[in-house]
Design an enzyme around this catalytic site. Sequence first.
Site, mmCIF file in Angstrom:
data_model
loop_
_atom_site.group_PDB
_atom_site.id
_atom_site.type_symbol
_atom_site.label_atom_id
_atom_site.label_comp_id
_atom_site.label_asym_id
_atom_site.label_seq_id
_atom_site.Cartn_x
_atom_site.Cartn_y
_atom_site.Cartn_z
ATOM 1 N N TYR A 33 -19.160 45.957 29.793
ATOM 2 C CA TYR A 33 -20.381 46.148 29.007
ATOM 3 C C TYR A 33 -21.568 46.391 29.933
ATOM 4 O O TYR A 33 -22.373 47.301 29.711
ATOM 5 C CB TYR A 33 -20.617 44.913 28.140
ATOM 6 C CG TYR A 33 -21.932 44.898 27.405
ATOM 7 C CD1 TYR A 33 -22.211 45.818 26.385
ATOM 8 C CD2 TYR A 33 -22.913 43.964 27.720
ATOM 9 C CE1 TYR A 33 -23.427 45.806 25.714
ATOM 10 C CE2 TYR A 33 -24.129 43.932 27.039
ATOM 11 C CZ TYR A 33 -24.370 44.854 26.047
ATOM 12 O OH TYR A 33 -25.575 44.845 25.377
ATOM 13 N N GLU A 55 -27.993 41.490 18.005
ATOM 14 C CA GLU A 55 -28.912 40.578 18.699
ATOM 15 C C GLU A 55 -29.274 39.406 17.793
ATOM 16 O O GLU A 55 -29.400 38.269 18.252
ATOM 17 C CB GLU A 55 -30.171 41.320 19.150
ATOM 18 C CG GLU A 55 -29.964 42.336 20.259
ATOM 19 C CD GLU A 55 -29.612 41.718 21.607
ATOM 20 O OE1 GLU A 55 -29.712 40.480 21.750
ATOM 21 O OE2 GLU A 55 -29.228 42.479 22.507
ATOM 22 N N TRP A 63 -23.459 35.961 24.383
ATOM 23 C CA TRP A 63 -23.269 37.380 24.131
ATOM 24 C C TRP A 63 -21.791 37.756 24.220
ATOM 25 O O TRP A 63 -21.323 38.655 23.515
ATOM 26 C CB TRP A 63 -24.106 38.216 25.106
ATOM 27 C CG TRP A 63 -24.045 39.672 24.807
ATOM 28 C CD1 TRP A 63 -23.521 40.656 25.587
ATOM 29 C CD2 TRP A 63 -24.502 40.343 23.618
ATOM 30 N NE1 TRP A 63 -23.628 41.885 24.969
ATOM 31 C CE2 TRP A 63 -24.229 41.716 23.758
ATOM 32 C CE3 TRP A 63 -25.130 39.899 22.441
ATOM 33 C CZ2 TRP A 63 -24.539 42.658 22.784
ATOM 34 C CZ3 TRP A 63 -25.443 40.841 21.466
ATOM 35 C CH2 TRP A 63 -25.151 42.195 21.642
#
Length: 204
Positions: A33, A55, A63
Amino acid sequence: MTVDDRNGTDAVRCEDGLIRPAWAATDPLLRDYYDTEWGMPVRDECGMYERITLEAFQAGLSWATILRKRPAFRAAFDGFDPEKVADYAEADHDRLMSDAGIVRNRAKIAAAITNARATVALREKGGLVDFVWSFRPDRTPEPTLLAEIPTKSPESIALAKALRKEGFAFVGPTTMFALMEAIGIVDTHLLASHRRGTSGVWPR
């Protein structure tokens, strides 16, 4: 990777010889990522809506958790097509709440549907993408340490306020700064990182 490679900068020289922040140095999912997506410009409506949604779901979680669930999120939310999600009814909310593949948070699911409707409505004012990018600052941070990276900025505070005015939810200043980092509006790659300046938005 060795701890000795950090040299007091939070930048880690990995086994492939590339320098990354410590958070992106070990987990293959986070590394990929970081190397291919984080900090790169997002300039399409579906992509922007997806990032705002994810988010919001990330708040209070890691995350990495969101990334692992991302395929399930995309399936559950019709590929983050704002028009489709804007048409969701109570039955869709119930469906999402029963989907073990995503984060089952009632308020965040409701916000995702609310934000889809706000995204569609914002087309009358030029669209979500241009709206968000209009808050790009004149300068970007130049961190050598992770501790030097802010968690919010005057621009993220203003963006959060403006989005709330347009009917968006779960768009606080910290969440919006994370969005701005993720889509290249600011470049918070460590100066030593091999990714610094690769977005084309900011110089190295």
